[in-house]
Write an enzyme that holds these catalytic residues in place. Structure first.
Site, mmCIF file in Angstrom:
data_model
loop_
_atom_site.group_PDB
_atom_site.id
_atom_site.type_symbol
_atom_site.label_atom_id
_atom_site.label_comp_id
_atom_site.label_asym_id
_atom_site.label_seq_id
_atom_site.Cartn_x
_atom_site.Cartn_y
_atom_site.Cartn_z
ATOM 1 N N ASN A 1 0.812 -1.329 0.193
ATOM 2 C CA ASN A 1 0.176 0.018 -0.026
ATOM 3 C C ASN A 1 0.774 1.320 0.050
ATOM 4 O O ASN A 1 0.468 2.089 -0.664
ATOM 5 C CB ASN A 1 -1.142 -0.109 1.216
ATOM 6 N N GLU B 1 3.859 -3.512 12.668
ATOM 7 C CA GLU B 1 2.945 -2.595 12.261
ATOM 8 C C GLU B 1 1.671 -3.116 11.536
ATOM 9 O O GLU B 1 1.792 -3.630 10.615
ATOM 10 C CB GLU B 1 3.400 -1.471 11.568
ATOM 11 N N CYS C 1 -3.582 1.609 6.651
ATOM 12 C CA CYS C 1 -3.611 1.097 7.901
ATOM 13 C C CYS C 1 -4.191 2.183 8.859
ATOM 14 O O CYS C 1 -4.970 1.875 9.752
ATOM 15 C CB CYS C 1 -2.430 0.496 8.585
ATOM 16 N N GLU D 1 7.810 3.400 14.657
ATOM 17 C CA GLU D 1 8.647 3.224 13.298
ATOM 18 C C GLU D 1 8.869 4.876 12.922
ATOM 19 O O GLU D 1 9.124 5.145 11.695
ATOM 20 C CB GLU D 1 7.824 2.811 12.323
HETATM 21 P P1 NAD Z 1 -2.083 -10.355 2.454
HETATM 22 O O1 NAD Z 1 -1.945 -10.383 4.093
HETATM 23 O O2 NAD Z 1 -2.224 -11.484 1.422
HETATM 24 O O3 NAD Z 1 -0.755 -9.592 2.057
HETATM 25 C C1 NAD Z 1 -0.585 -8.116 2.650
HETATM 26 C C2 NAD Z 1 0.674 -8.127 2.444
HETATM 27 O O4 NAD Z 1 1.629 -9.048 3.515
HETATM 28 C C3 NAD Z 1 1.330 -8.329 1.161
HETATM 29 O O5 NAD Z 1 2.434 -7.524 0.694
HETATM 30 C C4 NAD Z 1 2.294 -9.729 1.558
HETATM 31 O O6 NAD Z 1 3.429 -9.756 0.822
HETATM 32 C C5 NAD Z 1 2.530 -9.699 2.906
HETATM 33 N N1 NAD Z 1 2.719 -11.061 3.344
HETATM 34 C C6 NAD Z 1 1.663 -11.940 3.336
HETATM 35 N N2 NAD Z 1 1.954 -13.104 4.100
HETATM 36 C C7 NAD Z 1 3.140 -12.999 4.403
HETATM 37 C C8 NAD Z 1 4.237 -13.588 5.267
HETATM 38 N N3 NAD Z 1 3.991 -14.773 5.625
HETATM 39 N N4 NAD Z 1 5.292 -13.233 5.534
HETATM 40 C C9 NAD Z 1 5.600 -11.828 5.264
HETATM 41 N N5 NAD Z 1 4.848 -11.066 4.299
HETATM 42 C C10 NAD Z 1 3.758 -11.649 4.029
HETATM 43 O O7 NAD Z 1 -3.427 -9.734 2.303
HETATM 44 P P2 NAD Z 1 -3.789 -8.661 1.035
HETATM 45 O O8 NAD Z 1 -5.012 -9.184 0.545
HETATM 46 O O9 NAD Z 1 -2.744 -8.377 0.084
HETATM 47 O O10 NAD Z 1 -4.186 -7.417 1.955
HETATM 48 C C11 NAD Z 1 -5.411 -7.394 2.667
HETATM 49 C C12 NAD Z 1 -5.051 -6.905 4.101
HETATM 50 O O11 NAD Z 1 -3.569 -6.877 4.575
HETATM 51 C C13 NAD Z 1 -5.616 -5.876 4.538
HETATM 52 O O12 NAD Z 1 -6.951 -6.322 5.207
HETATM 53 C C14 NAD Z 1 -4.928 -5.428 5.748
HETATM 54 O O13 NAD Z 1 -5.260 -5.954 6.973
HETATM 55 C C15 NAD Z 1 -3.609 -5.933 5.456
HETATM 56 N N6 NAD Z 1 -2.391 -4.736 5.025
HETATM 57 C C16 NAD Z 1 -2.079 -4.111 5.836
HETATM 58 C C17 NAD Z 1 -1.224 -3.120 5.573
HETATM 59 C C18 NAD Z 1 -0.700 -2.178 6.673
HETATM 60 O O14 NAD Z 1 -0.155 -1.161 6.148
HETATM 61 N N7 NAD Z 1 -0.595 -2.422 7.722
HETATM 62 C C19 NAD Z 1 -0.689 -3.028 4.414
HETATM 63 C C20 NAD Z 1 -1.275 -3.928 3.215
HETATM 64 C C21 NAD Z 1 -2.127 -4.803 3.653
#
Ligand code: NAD
Length: 476
Positions: free
Chosen positions: A151, A249, A283, A457
Site C-alpha cells: 500500500n 505494524e 492502515c 517506526e
Molecule cells: P495479505 O495478507 O495476503 O498480504 C499483505 C501483505 O503482506 C503483502 O504485501 C504480502 O507480501 C505480505 N505477506 C503476506 N503473508 C506474508 C508472510 N507470511 N510473510 C511476510 N509477508 C507476508 O493481504 P492482502 O489481501 O494483500 O491485503 C489485505 C489485508 O492486508 C488488509 O486487510 C490489511 O489488513 C492488510 N494490509 C495491511 C497493511 C498495513 O499497512 N498495515 C498494508 C497492506 C495490507
C-alpha cells in the site's frame, strides 16, 4: 518510461536468473507489467549470508559516514521521484501525484534517520564507587529481516531500512510481490549513494516461504513486518522460536469521533480527502466515523457530497483522485463486507458497488446507520468505504471507539480542549490526531497498541527498535 527490470539484489549484484516467476499486474488495467522472479531458498540463504558478512564492517562504520550515505540516498530519491512514482502507479494504482509525493516523503524519512543515527547516544550512570564507571552503550542489534506490504511501497520500507541502516544494522528486505519495482528503486538509490555491497539485500517471491526461512535463520537477529494482524501473529510466533526482537505494524480500524461543537463542514471535507487517499488502503485510514447525534445527518451528508466529487480512474490519467484497489483479491473482500452491512440494515449513502473492469475498481462508498455487529464494524475494510454511525456523549463514543482489538490511529474533531484532552487520555490507540488527519511525519512516533502491533517506526523512538542496550561497568 518503461516498467523497470526486476531481479533479486544480493551482495551488491542484481541476480537475474529466472527459475519460477509470478506476474506483476497493473491493477488499473489488468495488464501484466512484468514477471517477478521468485527467490529460491538458495537466494534467500545467500542474502542472509551477505547481510551477516557485511555486518561487522557496517556496524563499525562511523555514524557520520552512515549519515552521509543515507542523506545521499535521500537526495537521489528526490531526483528520481517522478520516475519511481510512475512505476509505483503502474504496479500499485494510486494517482501518480500521490505516488510521487510518497517518494519525496521517503526521502524525508532517510534524512530523519540519517540524523538520528548520529544521535544514538549512550549514557554514563553514576556508580556506587568512585573507581567505577558505568557506561550504557546502544549498539546495532544485527542483521534485520524486513517485510513490507504494497500500500505504501516506498515509505513503509524507508522507515525500516533507514532506521536499521542508520543504527548500523544490515538488512534483508522483502518488498511486496505486488510492488517489487518500487522496492528495488530504494535499493538502487542506496547502492548508488555508496552503500557497501551486502549491507542491503532484496529478495522477492513467495512471502510465507521467504519470511519463514529468514526468521528461522540464526544470522537474522531482528524482524520488522508491516501488514495484516493475521500474518503479524504468524511472524511473531516464528520470531519467538529464536527469541528475536520484532517490530509489528499491523491492521487498524481507525475511529473518528466527530462532536457537535466541531467545524462540521471542514471536518467532512478533510475526512473525504483522508479516507479515500490510496483508495482507503491505509492502515491508519479514518474508517469508523462516530458522529454525535445532533450533527450526524449533517456530517454524513457533507461527507457524501465530497465523496461524489472524487474522480476514479487510472492513476496515470490527469485529474484522477482515486485509483483502483491494489489487486484482484480486494474487490471481493470489500463486497463481502458491504453486502453484510447492507443485509443488516445499513444505508448506502453513496457508492456501494464494484466498477466494471478492466482493473480492480470500487466505487467510493459511504455507509450510514451500520449495525455495530456488522462485519465491517469489526474487521478492517482496507478499501474506499467510510462508515458513519451516531453516538450520544463522550463516554458512549469512547466505549465504541475502544471496542475493537485494534489500536492504531484515531481521530477526533471538537471545539473543546477539555474533550480533546479526555480523548487523549482515554483512547486506546497508538496515535491520535485532533482536528486534522496528519500522523505520518518522520519526526513523530508511528505505531499501534493492542492487536495493531508493537514498536515504533518514527520519531526518535524509531531507531531504538534496531539498537540493543549493553552495560559496560569498568573499575580501575
Ligand atoms: P495479505 O495478507 O495476503 O498480504 C499483505 C501483505 O503482506 C503483502 O504485501 C504480502 O507480501 C505480505 N505477506 C503476506 N503473508 C506474508 C508472510 N507470511 N510473510 C511476510 N509477508 C507476508 O493481504 P492482502 O489481501 O494483500 O491485503 C489485505 C489485508 O492486508 C488488509 O486487510 C490489511 O489488513 C492488510 N494490509 C495491511 C497493511 C498495513 O499497512 N498495515 C498494508 C497492506 C495490507
Amino acid at each position: 518510461m518503461p516498467y523497470p527490470p526486476l531481479a533479486q539484489f544480493i551482495a551488491g549484484e542484481m541476480r537475474r536468473q529466472r527459475r519460477q516467476t509470478r506476474p506483476v499486474v497493473n491493477p488499473a488495467t489488468g495488464d501484466v507489467l512484468s514477471k517477478l522472479p521468485i527467490a529460491s531458498s538458495g537466494d534467500v540463504d545467500d542474502a542472509a549470508a551477505a547481510a551477516a558478512e557485511a555486518f561487522p564492517a557496517w556496524r563499525t562504520t562511523s555514524a557520520y559516514d552512515r549519515y552521509r550515505i543515507l542523506r545521499h540516498a535521500g537526495e537521489l530519491l528526490r531526483k528520481r521521484a517522478a520516475d519511481i512514482g510512475r512505476a509505483t502507479t503502474q504496479e500499485q494504482g494510486k494517482p501518480v501525484t500521490e505516488a510521487t509525493a510518497e517518494v519525496l516523503a521517503a526521502a524525508d524519512i532517510f534524512d530523519w534517520f540519517a540524523e538520528e543515527g548520529r544521535r544514538a547516544y549512550g549514557r554514563i550512570v553514576p556508580a556506587r564507587r568512585d573507581d567505577v564507571r558505568n557506561m550504557v552503550l546502544h549498539q546495532p542489534v544485527g542483521p534485520v529481516a524486513a517485510f513490507t506490504p504494497w500500500n505504501f511501497p516506498i515509505t513503509i520500507p524507508a522507515r525500516k531500512l533507514a532506521a536499521g541502516l542508520a543504527a548500523g544494522c544490515t538488512v534483508v528486505f522483502k518488498p511486496a510481490e505486488e510492488t517489487p519495482a518500487t522496492g528495488l528503486a530504494l535499493a538502487h538509490a542506496l547502492a548508488d549513494a555508496g552503500l557497501p555491497a551486502g549491507v542491503l539485500n532484496v529478495v522477492m517471491g513467495e512471502p510465507a516461504e521467504i519470511s519463514t526461512q529468514l526468521i528461522r535463520d540464526p544470522r537474522i537477529r531482528k524482524v520488522s513486518f508491516t501488514g495484516s494482524t493475521a500474518v503479524g501473529r504468524e511472524i511473531a510466533h516464528l520470531a519467538a522460536e529464536g527469541v528475536k526482537r520484532v517490530t509489528l505494524e499491523l491492521g487498524g480500524h481507525a475511529p473518528v469521533l466527530v462532536f457537535d461543537d466541531a467545524d462540521i463542514e471542514t471536518a467532512a471535507a478533510m475526512a473525504a480527502r483522508s479516507k479515500f487517499r490510496n483508495a482507503g488502503q491505509i492502515c491508519i485510514a479514518p474508517t469508523r466515523f462516530l458522529v454525535q447525534e445532533p450533527v450526524y445527518e449533517r456530517f454524513t451528508a457533507a461527507l457524501a457530497e465530497h465523496v461524489r466529487a472524487l474522480k476514479v480512474g487510472n492513476g496515470l490519467d490527469e485529474g484522477t483522485t482515486m485509483g483502483p484497489l491494489a489487486h484482484e483479491r480486494r474487490p471481493p473482500a470489500i463486497a463481502a463486507l458491504v453486502d453484510d452491512a447492507r443485509d443488516r440494515g445499513a444505508r448506502v449513502v453513496v457508492g456501494g458497488k464494484p466498477i466494471n473492469g478492466p482493473g480492480h475498481f470500487w466505487q467510493p462508498t459511504v455507509l450510514a446507520d451500520v449495525d455495530h455487529d456488522a462485519r465491517i464494524m469489526l474487521e478492517e475494510p482496507f478499501g474506499p468505504v467510510a462508515i458513519s454511525v451516531p453516538f450520544t456523549d463522550l463516554d458512549d463514543a469512547l466505549v465504541r471507539a475502544n471496542a475493537l482489538p485494534y489500536g492504531l490511529a484515531s481521530y477526533a474533531f471538537t471545539g473543546s480542549a477539555a474533550t480533546a484532552h479526555a480523548i487523549g487520555e482515554r483512547i486506546e490507540a497508538g496515535m491520535l490526531a485532533v482536528n486534522h488527519f496528519m500522523l505520518t511525519s518522520p519526526e513523530t512516533p508511528f505505531g499501534g497498541v493492542k492487536e495493531s502491533g508493537y514498536g515504533s517506526e518514527g520519531g526518535s523512538e524509531g531507531i531504538e527498535d534496531y539498537l540493543v542496550t549493553k552495560l559496560v561497568s569498568e573499575a580501575w
